[in-house]
Design a protein around this motif. Structure first.
Motif, PDB file in Angstrom:
ATOM      1  N   ILE A   1     -12.552   9.109  55.384  1.00 33.73           N
ATOM      2  CA  ILE A   1     -13.341   7.945  54.940  1.00 33.73           C
ATOM      3  C   ILE A   1     -12.798   7.272  53.676  1.00 33.73           C
ATOM      4  O   ILE A   1     -12.303   7.916  52.765  1.00 33.73           O
ATOM      5  N   ASP A   2     -12.902   5.964  53.689  1.00 33.31           N
ATOM      6  CA  ASP A   2     -12.600   5.163  52.495  1.00 33.31           C
ATOM      7  C   ASP A   2     -13.865   4.366  52.179  1.00 33.31           C
ATOM      8  O   ASP A   2     -14.274   3.504  52.958  1.00 33.31           O
ATOM      9  N   PRO A   3     -14.519   4.669  51.048  1.00 32.43           N
ATOM     10  CA  PRO A   3     -15.802   4.019  50.755  1.00 32.43           C
ATOM     11  C   PRO A   3     -15.666   2.520  50.508  1.00 32.43           C
ATOM     12  O   PRO A   3     -16.561   1.752  50.861  1.00 32.43           O
ATOM     13  N   ILE A   4     -14.565   2.125  49.879  1.00 34.65           N
ATOM     14  CA  ILE A   4     -14.283   0.683  49.726  1.00 34.65           C
ATOM     15  C   ILE A   4     -12.786   0.483  49.905  1.00 34.65           C
ATOM     16  O   ILE A   4     -11.988   0.996  49.117  1.00 34.65           O
ATOM     17  N   ASP A   5     -12.418  -0.231  50.929  1.00 34.66           N
ATOM     18  CA  ASP A   5     -11.015  -0.594  51.095  1.00 34.66           C
ATOM     19  C   ASP A   5     -10.909  -2.069  50.702  1.00 34.66           C
ATOM     20  O   ASP A   5     -11.511  -2.931  51.345  1.00 34.66           O
ATOM     21  N   GLY A   6     -10.167  -2.290  49.621  1.00 32.59           N
ATOM     22  CA  GLY A   6     -10.084  -3.655  49.083  1.00 32.59           C
ATOM     23  C   GLY A   6     -10.813  -3.768  47.754  1.00 32.59           C
ATOM     24  O   GLY A   6     -11.480  -4.774  47.486  1.00 32.59           O
TER      25      GLY A   6
ATOM     26  N   ALA B   1     -12.177  12.426  51.966  1.00 33.03           N
ATOM     27  CA  ALA B   1     -12.666  11.159  51.406  1.00 33.03           C
ATOM     28  C   ALA B   1     -11.719  10.705  50.308  1.00 33.03           C
ATOM     29  O   ALA B   1     -11.220  11.532  49.539  1.00 33.03           O
ATOM     30  N   GLU B   2     -11.473   9.388  50.235  1.00 33.97           N
ATOM     31  CA  GLU B   2     -10.491   8.922  49.254  1.00 33.97           C
ATOM     32  C   GLU B   2     -10.847   9.367  47.839  1.00 33.97           C
ATOM     33  O   GLU B   2      -9.994   9.843  47.096  1.00 33.97           O
ATOM     34  N   GLU B   3     -12.104   9.220  47.453  1.00 34.47           N
ATOM     35  CA  GLU B   3     -12.458   9.482  46.052  1.00 34.47           C
ATOM     36  C   GLU B   3     -12.752  10.945  45.751  1.00 34.47           C
ATOM     37  O   GLU B   3     -12.410  11.434  44.682  1.00 34.47           O
TER      38      GLU B   3
ATOM     39  N   PRO C   1      -4.182   8.070  54.743  1.00 30.94           N
ATOM     40  CA  PRO C   1      -4.928   8.172  56.016  1.00 30.94           C
ATOM     41  C   PRO C   1      -6.280   7.460  55.991  1.00 30.94           C
ATOM     42  O   PRO C   1      -6.688   6.885  57.004  1.00 30.94           O
ATOM     43  N   TRP C   2      -6.980   7.490  54.858  1.00 28.07           N
ATOM     44  CA  TRP C   2      -8.314   6.856  54.823  1.00 28.07           C
ATOM     45  C   TRP C   2      -8.242   5.327  54.964  1.00 28.07           C
ATOM     46  O   TRP C   2      -9.200   4.695  55.350  1.00 28.07           O
ATOM     47  N   ASP C   3      -7.068   4.753  54.636  1.00 25.99           N
ATOM     48  CA  ASP C   3      -6.925   3.299  54.769  1.00 25.99           C
ATOM     49  C   ASP C   3      -6.852   2.860  56.231  1.00 25.99           C
ATOM     50  O   ASP C   3      -7.257   1.751  56.562  1.00 25.99           O
ATOM     51  N   VAL C   4      -6.292   3.717  57.084  1.00 26.95           N
ATOM     52  CA  VAL C   4      -5.933   3.256  58.438  1.00 26.95           C
ATOM     53  C   VAL C   4      -6.491   4.085  59.608  1.00 26.95           C
ATOM     54  O   VAL C   4      -6.363   3.659  60.755  1.00 26.95           O
TER      55      VAL C   4
HETATM   56 CA    CA Z   1      -8.085   1.994  50.738  1.00 21.93          CA
END
Ligand code: CA
Ligand code: IPD
Ligand code: CA
Length: 259
Positions: free
Chosen positions: A86-91, A70-72, A212-215
């Motif tokens: 997983i990315d909980p918020i992208d952007g 996970a990103e965070e 990786p979590w972005d795409v």
């Molecule tokens: Ca992201």
């Protein structure tokens, strides 16, 4: 054997519920009020951490043996053959300025193969989903990449990812592509840039340095929509690779040759 249909349904429902949390925060701007800039171009919201934690808890409640990146919150290693990326918020920066291009990105890799990808964009009320071998959908309708054949007719989306030298990275994209294509656009969400290619709103997405979590989810969605995804040296993407070209397939070789 894993029940892919069941995991896909769970992922879709998880994305919907996480989307409701994100939409509420967006409407109340509670995240933006508590945002911290981590670099001139990036931002961490309170919701980055709270939605991350919520997602990890929900996944592990249902699938206690699955691993998560996970990103965070980083790696939650269980040593099984299933990995969630997983990315909980992208952007997050978009979120902070009321730009609706924000998304939750959930990918499931089974035995090293990208198998499920969901991108939930709650403000846009759009859910992109793909399951390996079963095609890609936007709000339950099949989607396909564009049919654009000429680079001069193509819209390219791009982001410079987490690169330290953002100017140099962006310069490479502009120098190599800008004069060749119709336009180069930045959406501020790598996940949605992939989703744009999958749904034909853009013809290709190129990034030199991405996490990786972005795409991860977006790559499968592009592939299942009939597109092509490779690294710059024409290898298959894997989570440790940061350079990718996602395209409608027809423009792929030309885009690669220009880099
Ligand atoms: Ca992201
Ligand atoms: C960012 C977005 C942006 C990309 C950055 C990412 P975040 O994700 O995808 O388009 O250029 O590299 O970090 O920080 O909003 O999750
Ligand atoms: Ca994020």
């Amino acid at each position: 054997m894993h029940n892919i249909k069941e995991i896909a349904q769970f992922t879709q429902q998880l994305a919907t519920e996480a989307g409701e949390l994100l939409l509420k925060a967006y409407q109340e701007q509670s995240g933006a009020n508590n945002a911290k800039r981590t670099s001139p171009k990036e931002m961490k919201l309170v919701e980055d951490a709270t939605i991350d934690e919520w997602l990890v808890q929900k996944i592990l409640e249902t699938y206690p043996t699955h691993s998560i990146l996970a990103e965070e919150s980083g790696e939650h290693k269980k040593g099984t053959d299933v990995l969630w990326i997983i990315d909980p918020i992208d952007g997050s920066v978009n979120f902070s300025v009321q730009n609706p291009f924000v998304a939750i990105s959930l990918a499931v890799v089974i035995n090293g193969e990208l198998t499920i990808g969901v991108i939930e964009a709650p403000v846009l009320q759009e859910q992109f989903i793909a399951v390996k071998g079963k095609g890609a959908k936007l709000n339950k309708k099949e989607i396909h990449v564009s049919q654009t054949k000429k680079l001069s007719d193509a819209y390219l989306v791009s982001c410079e990812g987490g690169a330290k030298d953002r100017t140099a990275v962006l310069e490479r994209i502009i120098v190599n592509y800008f004069d060749q294509v119709k336009d180069v656009r930045k959406l501020g969400s790598a996940a949605l840039e992939c989703a744009w290619v999958a749904s034909g709103r853009a013809d290709a997405y190129v990034t030199i340095e991405i996490d990786p979590w972005d795409v991860a989810a977006g790559i499968l969605i592009v592939q299942e929509a009939g597109g092509k995804v490779t690294t710059f040296d024409n290898e298959a993407w894997e989570p440790k690779r940061a350079d990718i070209i996602c395209s409608n397939g027809l423009l792929h070789d030309e885009l690669m040759s220009l880099l």
